[in-house]
Design a protein around this motif. Structure first.
Motif, PDB file in Angstrom:
ATOM      1  N   GLU A 110       9.479  -9.944  -2.664  1.00 30.16           N
ATOM      2  CA  GLU A 110       9.113  -8.870  -1.745  1.00 30.16           C
ATOM      3  C   GLU A 110       7.741  -8.328  -2.110  1.00 30.16           C
ATOM      4  N   ARG A 111       6.909  -8.173  -1.125  1.00 33.90           N
ATOM      5  CA  ARG A 111       5.556  -7.657  -1.332  1.00 33.90           C
ATOM      6  C   ARG A 111       5.637  -6.166  -1.623  1.00 33.90           C
ATOM      7  N   GLN A 131       0.366  -1.591  -2.479  1.00 34.84           N
ATOM      8  CA  GLN A 131      -0.587  -1.101  -3.467  1.00 34.84           C
ATOM      9  C   GLN A 131      -1.496  -0.073  -2.790  1.00 34.84           C
ATOM     10  N   ASP A 150      -3.611  -1.173   0.037  1.00 37.71           N
ATOM     11  CA  ASP A 150      -2.926  -1.548   1.275  1.00 37.71           C
ATOM     12  C   ASP A 150      -2.757  -0.365   2.227  1.00 37.71           C
ATOM     13  N   TRP A 158      -0.061  -4.805   7.729  1.00 39.12           N
ATOM     14  CA  TRP A 158       1.112  -5.032   6.882  1.00 39.12           C
ATOM     15  C   TRP A 158       2.201  -5.718   7.710  1.00 39.12           C
TER      16      TRP A 158
END
Length: 127
Positions: free
Chosen positions: A13-14, A17, A20, A54
């Motif tokens: 899972e991303r 940060q 982002d 995203w």
């Protein structure tokens, strides 16, 4: 047959940060800026957020939108975004205790005002 997918099929899972997020959230912002972030990062369906790119399945999954909504509502950040609380001004996590809230209230009650504030009642469950 196992209930878990094979390891080669699992995708890590991303994790969001600071880079982002919408840059407006990384500096002290007012209510208008936060509302603008919510509007710009509104995703009607699955795909990518139009504001930050995203990948999302639902509009609630855009991290910039989630942070902005939490700041507007005065709520703590969700667990998956709690690591960002240190870099976002005004953000907090849900780990504050009753003692922390009492101290914050004591500080706020000590500030000068136009009139004397009524005495606060103790929280539920406290004597």
């Amino acid at each position: 047959m196992s209930a878990r997918p094979a390891p080669e099929w699992t995708v890590p899972e991303r994790v969001a940060q600071p880079e982002d997020l919408d840059p407006r959230l990384l500096r002290p912002t007012g209510r208008t800026d936060r509302l603008q972030v919510v509007v710009e990062h509104y995703v009607p369906g699955a795909g990518r957020c139009p504001g930050c790119g995203w990948p999302v399945g639902r509009r609630e999954e855009c991290p910039s939108r989630q942070v902005a909504v939490c700041l507007l509502d005065g709520r703590p950040l969700p667990v998956r975004l709690a690591h960002l609380a240190e870099v976002i001004p005004g953000a907090r996590t849900g780990r504050e205790s009753a003692a922390d809230r009492d101290e914050q209230r004591r500080v706020e009650d000590g500030l000068p005002g136009l009139f004397a504030a009524p005495v606060r009642a103790p929280e539920r469950g406290q004597p």
